[in-house]
Design a protein around this motif. Structure first.
Motif, PDB file in Angstrom:
ATOM      1  N   GLU A  14       0.853  -1.192   0.000  1.00  0.00           N
ATOM      2  CA  GLU A  14       0.000   0.000   0.000  1.00  0.00           C
ATOM      3  C   GLU A  14       0.885   1.236   0.000  1.00  0.00           C
ATOM      4  OE1 GLU A  14      -2.834   0.135   3.169  1.00  0.00           O
ATOM      5  OE2 GLU A  14      -3.685  -1.810   2.669  1.00  0.00           O
ATOM      6  N   TYR A  15       0.475   2.228  -0.736  1.00  0.00           N
ATOM      7  CA  TYR A  15       1.187   3.492  -0.797  1.00  0.00           C
ATOM      8  C   TYR A  15       0.206   4.615  -0.491  1.00  0.00           C
ATOM      9  CZ  TYR A  15       4.693   0.703  -3.208  1.00  0.00           C
ATOM     10  OH  TYR A  15       5.610  -0.261  -3.532  1.00  0.00           O
ATOM     11  N   PHE A  16       0.679   5.611   0.222  1.00  0.00           N
ATOM     12  CA  PHE A  16      -0.155   6.758   0.572  1.00  0.00           C
ATOM     13  C   PHE A  16       0.525   8.017   0.068  1.00  0.00           C
ATOM     14  CE2 PHE A  16      -1.105   3.455   3.591  1.00  0.00           C
ATOM     15  CZ  PHE A  16      -2.483   3.494   3.687  1.00  0.00           C
ATOM     16  N   PHE A  17      -0.273   8.941  -0.441  1.00  0.00           N
ATOM     17  CA  PHE A  17       0.242  10.182  -0.976  1.00  0.00           C
ATOM     18  C   PHE A  17      -0.516  11.324  -0.317  1.00  0.00           C
ATOM     19  CE2 PHE A  17       0.837   6.796  -3.945  1.00  0.00           C
ATOM     20  CZ  PHE A  17       2.174   6.921  -4.271  1.00  0.00           C
ATOM     21  N   GLU A  18       0.227  12.218   0.309  1.00  0.00           N
ATOM     22  CA  GLU A  18      -0.378  13.291   1.083  1.00  0.00           C
ATOM     23  C   GLU A  18      -0.197  14.632   0.388  1.00  0.00           C
ATOM     24  OE1 GLU A  18      -0.312  14.475   5.716  1.00  0.00           O
ATOM     25  OE2 GLU A  18       1.656  14.421   4.777  1.00  0.00           O
ATOM     26  N   GLY A  19      -1.233  15.426   0.441  1.00  0.00           N
ATOM     27  CA  GLY A  19      -1.172  16.791  -0.035  1.00  0.00           C
ATOM     28  C   GLY A  19      -1.647  17.704   1.079  1.00  0.00           C
ATOM     29  N   ILE A  20      -0.955  18.796   1.301  1.00  0.00           N
ATOM     30  CA  ILE A  20      -1.301  19.712   2.390  1.00  0.00           C
ATOM     31  C   ILE A  20      -1.604  21.085   1.815  1.00  0.00           C
ATOM     32  CG2 ILE A  20      -0.426  20.889   4.448  1.00  0.00           C
ATOM     33  CD1 ILE A  20       1.283  18.384   4.959  1.00  0.00           C
ATOM     34  N   CYS A  21      -2.643  21.677   2.328  1.00  0.00           N
ATOM     35  CA  CYS A  21      -3.013  23.045   1.967  1.00  0.00           C
ATOM     36  C   CYS A  21      -3.144  23.836   3.261  1.00  0.00           C
ATOM     37  CB  CYS A  21      -4.324  23.075   1.177  1.00  0.00           C
ATOM     38  SG  CYS A  21      -4.837  24.738   0.738  1.00  0.00           S
ATOM     39  N   ASN A  22      -2.142  24.638   3.562  1.00  0.00           N
ATOM     40  CA  ASN A  22      -2.192  25.471   4.758  1.00  0.00           C
ATOM     41  C   ASN A  22      -2.990  26.734   4.474  1.00  0.00           C
ATOM     42  OD1 ASN A  22      -0.504  23.848   6.481  1.00  0.00           O
ATOM     43  ND2 ASN A  22       1.201  24.473   5.183  1.00  0.00           N
ATOM     44  N   GLY A  23      -3.554  27.293   5.514  1.00  0.00           N
ATOM     45  CA  GLY A  23      -4.321  28.524   5.372  1.00  0.00           C
ATOM     46  C   GLY A  23      -4.989  28.887   6.669  1.00  0.00           C
ATOM     47  N   ILE A  24      -5.985  29.755   6.574  1.00  0.00           N
ATOM     48  CA  ILE A  24      -6.719  30.191   7.765  1.00  0.00           C
ATOM     49  C   ILE A  24      -8.223  29.995   7.560  1.00  0.00           C
ATOM     50  CG2 ILE A  24      -4.960  31.885   8.435  1.00  0.00           C
ATOM     51  CD1 ILE A  24      -6.908  34.068   7.367  1.00  0.00           C
ATOM     52  N   ILE A  25      -8.912  29.870   8.674  1.00  0.00           N
ATOM     53  CA  ILE A  25     -10.369  29.802   8.674  1.00  0.00           C
ATOM     54  C   ILE A  25     -10.866  31.193   9.062  1.00  0.00           C
ATOM     55  CG2 ILE A  25     -12.408  28.745   9.717  1.00  0.00           C
ATOM     56  CD1 ILE A  25     -10.828  26.638   8.324  1.00  0.00           C
ATOM     57  N   GLN A  26     -11.701  31.772   8.214  1.00  0.00           N
ATOM     58  CA  GLN A  26     -12.270  33.082   8.547  1.00  0.00           C
ATOM     59  C   GLN A  26     -13.670  32.894   9.132  1.00  0.00           C
ATOM     60  OE1 GLN A  26     -12.595  35.507   5.028  1.00  0.00           O
ATOM     61  NE2 GLN A  26     -13.819  34.023   3.932  1.00  0.00           N
ATOM     62  N   GLU A  27     -14.127  33.854   9.891  1.00  0.00           N
ATOM     63  CA  GLU A  27     -15.438  33.748  10.534  1.00  0.00           C
ATOM     64  C   GLU A  27     -16.590  33.998   9.574  1.00  0.00           C
ATOM     65  OE1 GLU A  27     -15.830  35.857  14.217  1.00  0.00           O
ATOM     66  OE2 GLU A  27     -13.795  35.330  14.837  1.00  0.00           O
ATOM     67  N   LYS A  28     -16.383  34.902   8.625  1.00  0.00           N
ATOM     68  CA  LYS A  28     -17.445  35.282   7.696  1.00  0.00           C
ATOM     69  C   LYS A  28     -17.314  34.487   6.399  1.00  0.00           C
ATOM     70  CE  LYS A  28     -19.254  39.202   5.121  1.00  0.00           C
ATOM     71  NZ  LYS A  28     -19.032  40.581   4.691  1.00  0.00           N
ATOM     72  N   GLU A  29     -18.432  33.955   5.915  1.00  0.00           N
ATOM     73  CA  GLU A  29     -18.421  33.238   4.642  1.00  0.00           C
ATOM     74  C   GLU A  29     -18.316  34.238   3.488  1.00  0.00           C
ATOM     75  OE1 GLU A  29     -21.086  29.894   3.987  1.00  0.00           O
ATOM     76  OE2 GLU A  29     -21.736  30.113   6.073  1.00  0.00           O
ATOM     77  N   THR A  30     -17.480  33.914   2.518  1.00  0.00           N
ATOM     78  CA  THR A  30     -17.359  34.739   1.319  1.00  0.00           C
ATOM     79  C   THR A  30     -17.315  33.825   0.098  1.00  0.00           C
ATOM     80  OG1 THR A  30     -14.935  34.796   1.558  1.00  0.00           O
ATOM     81  CG2 THR A  30     -16.161  36.673   2.442  1.00  0.00           C
ATOM     82  N   GLY A  31     -18.004  34.231  -0.941  1.00  0.00           N
ATOM     83  CA  GLY A  31     -18.019  33.455  -2.176  1.00  0.00           C
ATOM     84  C   GLY A  31     -19.105  32.393  -2.178  1.00  0.00           C
ATOM     85  N   ALA A  32     -19.523  32.039  -3.379  1.00  0.00           N
ATOM     86  CA  ALA A  32     -20.603  31.057  -3.540  1.00  0.00           C
ATOM     87  C   ALA A  32     -20.145  29.808  -4.290  1.00  0.00           C
ATOM     88  CB  ALA A  32     -21.765  31.709  -4.291  1.00  0.00           C
ATOM     89  N   ASN A  33     -18.856  29.741  -4.621  1.00  0.00           N
ATOM     90  CA  ASN A  33     -18.348  28.579  -5.354  1.00  0.00           C
ATOM     91  C   ASN A  33     -17.935  27.481  -4.385  1.00  0.00           C
ATOM     92  OD1 ASN A  33     -18.630  29.950  -7.810  1.00  0.00           O
ATOM     93  ND2 ASN A  33     -16.606  30.862  -7.600  1.00  0.00           N
ATOM     94  N   GLY A  34     -17.876  26.270  -4.889  1.00  0.00           N
ATOM     95  CA  GLY A  34     -17.399  25.158  -4.088  1.00  0.00           C
ATOM     96  C   GLY A  34     -18.459  24.598  -3.161  1.00  0.00           C
ATOM     97  N   PHE A  35     -17.988  23.978  -2.080  1.00  0.00           N
ATOM     98  CA  PHE A  35     -18.888  23.327  -1.129  1.00  0.00           C
ATOM     99  C   PHE A  35     -18.178  23.227   0.220  1.00  0.00           C
ATOM    100  CE2 PHE A  35     -16.259  20.177  -3.125  1.00  0.00           C
ATOM    101  CZ  PHE A  35     -15.916  19.306  -2.113  1.00  0.00           C
ATOM    102  N   GLY A  36     -18.886  22.750   1.214  1.00  0.00           N
ATOM    103  CA  GLY A  36     -18.284  22.528   2.530  1.00  0.00           C
ATOM    104  C   GLY A  36     -17.657  23.785   3.096  1.00  0.00           C
TER     105      GLY A  36
END
Length: 71
Positions: free
Chosen positions: A3-25
């Motif tokens: 078995e092989y595992f491949f990891e990808g990391i996306c660092n960033g911040i969580i903001q309190e106010k929602e912005t934008g209507a694209n994507g999900f979650g």
């Protein structure tokens, strides 16, 4: 049988106010390092520049290219 595992990391911040209507979650509240917009404000092509899934998939593709045909 290996078995092989491949990891990808996306660092960033969580903001309190929602912005934008694209994507999900969490897209409308997550701002990746290297940009000042949430994923919800980005088009898919822009989001993929930061995507942890894309980073992991890229590692998988490079692994397959390197070891294709080897046991």
């Amino acid at each position: 049988g290996k078995e092989y595992f491949f990891e990808g990391i996306c660092n960033g911040i969580i903001q309190e106010k929602e912005t934008g209507a694209n994507g999900f979650g969490y897209d409308s509240i997550f701002i990746p390092d290297g940009d000042n917009r949430s994923f919800g404000e980005m088009q898919l092509e822009e989001k993929n520049k930061f995507s942890h899934r894309k980073k992991a998939t890229t590692k998988l593709i490079e692994f397959l290219k390197k070891y294709h045909g080897k046991n």
